[in-house]
Motif scaffolding. Structure first.
Motif, PDB file in Angstrom:
ATOM      1  N   ALA A 149      -7.940  11.530   1.515  1.00  0.00           N
ATOM      2  CA  ALA A 149      -8.468  10.547   0.567  1.00  0.00           C
ATOM      3  C   ALA A 149      -9.906  10.830   0.194  1.00  0.00           C
ATOM      4  N   GLU A 150     -10.483  11.904   0.673  1.00  0.00           N
ATOM      5  CA  GLU A 150     -11.913  12.113   0.489  1.00  0.00           C
ATOM      6  C   GLU A 150     -12.319  12.065  -0.977  1.00  0.00           C
ATOM      7  N   ALA A 151     -11.521  12.690  -1.847  1.00  0.00           N
ATOM      8  CA  ALA A 151     -11.873  12.696  -3.266  1.00  0.00           C
ATOM      9  C   ALA A 151     -11.864  11.284  -3.845  1.00  0.00           C
ATOM     10  N   LEU A 171       0.828  -1.205   0.000  1.00  0.00           N
ATOM     11  CA  LEU A 171       0.000   0.000   0.000  1.00  0.00           C
ATOM     12  C   LEU A 171       0.861   1.254   0.000  1.00  0.00           C
ATOM     13  N   ALA A 172       1.920   1.236   0.798  1.00  0.00           N
ATOM     14  CA  ALA A 172       2.800   2.398   0.868  1.00  0.00           C
ATOM     15  C   ALA A 172       3.481   2.656  -0.471  1.00  0.00           C
ATOM     16  N   GLU A 173       3.928   1.592  -1.104  1.00  0.00           N
ATOM     17  CA  GLU A 173       4.585   1.742  -2.405  1.00  0.00           C
ATOM     18  C   GLU A 173       3.621   2.232  -3.471  1.00  0.00           C
ATOM     19  N   LYS A 174       2.338   1.961  -3.270  1.00  0.00           N
ATOM     20  CA  LYS A 174       1.304   2.411  -4.193  1.00  0.00           C
ATOM     21  C   LYS A 174       0.961   3.885  -3.971  1.00  0.00           C
ATOM     22  N   GLY A 175       1.435   4.435  -2.847  1.00  0.00           N
ATOM     23  CA  GLY A 175       1.202   5.850  -2.571  1.00  0.00           C
ATOM     24  C   GLY A 175      -0.171   6.166  -2.007  1.00  0.00           C
ATOM     25  N   VAL A 176      -0.749   5.239  -1.226  1.00  0.00           N
ATOM     26  CA  VAL A 176      -2.067   5.516  -0.650  1.00  0.00           C
ATOM     27  C   VAL A 176      -1.991   6.690   0.318  1.00  0.00           C
ATOM     28  N   ASP A 177      -3.092   7.407   0.437  1.00  0.00           N
ATOM     29  CA  ASP A 177      -3.131   8.548   1.340  1.00  0.00           C
ATOM     30  C   ASP A 177      -3.764   8.151   2.678  1.00  0.00           C
ATOM     31  N   LYS A 178      -3.862   9.124   3.563  1.00  0.00           N
ATOM     32  CA  LYS A 178      -4.317   8.832   4.929  1.00  0.00           C
ATOM     33  C   LYS A 178      -5.712   8.233   4.970  1.00  0.00           C
ATOM     34  N   GLY A 179      -6.623   8.811   4.184  1.00  0.00           N
ATOM     35  CA  GLY A 179      -8.000   8.329   4.226  1.00  0.00           C
ATOM     36  C   GLY A 179      -8.144   6.917   3.711  1.00  0.00           C
ATOM     37  N   LEU A 180      -7.475   6.609   2.618  1.00  0.00           N
ATOM     38  CA  LEU A 180      -7.567   5.265   2.055  1.00  0.00           C
ATOM     39  C   LEU A 180      -6.868   4.254   2.963  1.00  0.00           C
ATOM     40  N   TRP A 181      -5.789   4.675   3.586  1.00  0.00           N
ATOM     41  CA  TRP A 181      -5.100   3.803   4.548  1.00  0.00           C
ATOM     42  C   TRP A 181      -6.050   3.446   5.701  1.00  0.00           C
ATOM     43  N   ALA A 182      -6.720   4.463   6.264  1.00  0.00           N
ATOM     44  CA  ALA A 182      -7.625   4.219   7.394  1.00  0.00           C
ATOM     45  C   ALA A 182      -8.811   3.354   6.962  1.00  0.00           C
ATOM     46  N   HIS A 183      -9.349   3.629   5.777  1.00  0.00           N
ATOM     47  CA  HIS A 183     -10.474   2.834   5.269  1.00  0.00           C
ATOM     48  C   HIS A 183     -10.071   1.374   5.093  1.00  0.00           C
ATOM     49  N   SER A 184      -8.916   1.149   4.481  1.00  0.00           N
ATOM     50  CA  SER A 184      -8.457  -0.213   4.208  1.00  0.00           C
ATOM     51  C   SER A 184      -8.254  -0.988   5.502  1.00  0.00           C
ATOM     52  N   ALA A 185      -7.642  -0.332   6.492  1.00  0.00           N
ATOM     53  CA  ALA A 185      -7.411  -0.995   7.772  1.00  0.00           C
ATOM     54  C   ALA A 185      -8.723  -1.322   8.471  1.00  0.00           C
ATOM     55  N   LEU A 186      -9.713  -0.414   8.389  1.00  0.00           N
ATOM     56  CA  LEU A 186     -10.984  -0.668   9.068  1.00  0.00           C
ATOM     57  C   LEU A 186     -11.757  -1.791   8.376  1.00  0.00           C
ATOM     58  N   VAL A 187     -11.732  -1.839   7.045  1.00  0.00           N
ATOM     59  CA  VAL A 187     -12.382  -2.954   6.346  1.00  0.00           C
ATOM     60  C   VAL A 187     -11.744  -4.275   6.780  1.00  0.00           C
ATOM     61  N   ALA A 188     -10.419  -4.288   6.889  1.00  0.00           N
ATOM     62  CA  ALA A 188      -9.736  -5.506   7.333  1.00  0.00           C
ATOM     63  C   ALA A 188     -10.149  -5.887   8.756  1.00  0.00           C
ATOM     64  N   ILE A 189     -10.277  -4.904   9.631  1.00  0.00           N
ATOM     65  CA  ILE A 189     -10.705  -5.160  11.011  1.00  0.00           C
ATOM     66  C   ILE A 189     -12.109  -5.765  11.038  1.00  0.00           C
ATOM     67  N   VAL A 190     -13.031  -5.166  10.290  1.00  0.00           N
ATOM     68  CA  VAL A 190     -14.407  -5.687  10.255  1.00  0.00           C
ATOM     69  C   VAL A 190     -14.435  -7.081   9.641  1.00  0.00           C
ATOM     70  N   ALA A 191     -13.638  -7.295   8.601  1.00  0.00           N
ATOM     71  CA  ALA A 191     -13.575  -8.626   7.977  1.00  0.00           C
ATOM     72  C   ALA A 191     -13.079  -9.673   8.969  1.00  0.00           C
ATOM     73  N   VAL A 192     -12.096  -9.320   9.778  1.00  0.00           N
ATOM     74  CA  VAL A 192     -11.586 -10.248  10.793  1.00  0.00           C
ATOM     75  C   VAL A 192     -12.667 -10.517  11.842  1.00  0.00           C
ATOM     76  N   ARG A 193     -13.419  -9.497  12.225  1.00  0.00           N
ATOM     77  CA  ARG A 193     -14.507  -9.706  13.194  1.00  0.00           C
ATOM     78  C   ARG A 193     -15.546 -10.679  12.644  1.00  0.00           C
ATOM     79  N   LEU A 194     -15.916 -10.491  11.380  1.00  0.00           N
ATOM     80  CA  LEU A 194     -16.884 -11.398  10.761  1.00  0.00           C
ATOM     81  C   LEU A 194     -16.321 -12.806  10.654  1.00  0.00           C
ATOM     82  N   ALA A 195     -15.060 -12.909  10.222  1.00  0.00           N
ATOM     83  CA  ALA A 195     -14.439 -14.221  10.050  1.00  0.00           C
ATOM     84  C   ALA A 195     -14.266 -14.936  11.388  1.00  0.00           C
ATOM     85  N   ALA A 196     -13.941 -14.172  12.432  1.00  0.00           N
ATOM     86  CA  ALA A 196     -13.799 -14.783  13.763  1.00  0.00           C
ATOM     87  C   ALA A 196     -15.140 -15.334  14.239  1.00  0.00           C
TER      88      ALA A 196
END
Length: 219
Positions: A210-212, A23-48
């Motif tokens: 990342a809003e845009a 993600l860092a090498e792709k140049g993601v910004d703060k908003g997309l970083w936070a969104h991606s991490a939260l989706v992963a967190i929710v996915a782990v909650r569902l999978a657990a």
């Protein structure tokens, strides 16, 4: 109870550190970083919750797939673009997860998979907030109200998401929307929580909001 899914190839699944580097090498910004991490967190909650109900899932694939689901955000057909990028990188174990995170067509009797956990998690997150499924699609319906073709796509995807939500509710024996809001205590969720608030090397990351990008939703 849903049948167990086939396990993904552990060697083809990136670690969370490897995913963060991509993600860092792709140049993601703060908003997309936070969104991606939260989706992963929710996915782990569902999978657990699915695992507690007896569904066999690769939790590492769920976490990495959630973190990387939007790696090609901003590109045309970004789900397929991201899947292609990860396939070229050798991470075949999460290619399907990323490829199917925008649209998910599945038979009613199919096993609940890692890809479906990430797909539904993405539908329960807008920006960096956990939301109800109807709220997520209400926003999209309003946004594309003047575009009949896009609105038809939103309607189709809403039906897919409701179908998946109901399937997962039966598998878990609880509301996935409630599960999404409840910490699982899983070590991967804890690691993702720490990562969410700690951006990778700022020299590699675009610091702009990342809003845009997050508003350029595909219908």
């Amino acid at each position: 109870m849903a049948k167990p899914s086939a396990k993904t190839d552990v060697a083809a699944v990136p670690t969370l550190d490897q995913a963060a580097t991509l993600l860092a090498e792709k140049g993601v910004d703060k908003g997309l970083w936070a969104h991606s991490a939260l989706v992963a967190i929710v996915a782990v909650r569902l999978a657990a919750a699915l695992q507690r109900a007896g569904v066999e899932l690769d939790m590492n694939a769920v976490a990495a797939g959630g973190l990387l689901h939007d790696i090609a955000k901003g590109s045309p057909k970004h789900a397929h673009a991201g899947a292609h990028l990860l396939e070229e990188a050798g991470y075949d174990g999460i290619v399907e997860i990323v490829a199917r995170h925008t649209e998910f067509i599945v038979a009613a009797d199919a096993p609940v998979s890692e890809a479906e956990a990430v797909y539904l998690a993405d539908k329960l997150v807008r920006g960096d907030n956990i939301v109800l499924l109807e709220s997520r699609f209400e926003h999209a319906t309003t946004r594309f109200a003047g575009d009949p073709k896009a609105l038809a796509a939103v309607t189709r995807r809403r039906a897919q998401a409701i179908f998946s939500l109901e399937r997962m509710a039966r598998a878990i024996g609880a509301s996935p929307e409630e599960v999404a809001q409840t910490p699982s205590g899983h070590p991967l969720e804890n690691a993702l929580g720490a990562m969410k608030d700690a951006m990778p090397d700022p020299a590699l990351v675009n610091q702009q909001t990342a809003e845009a990008d997050l508003d350029r939703e595909e219908p």
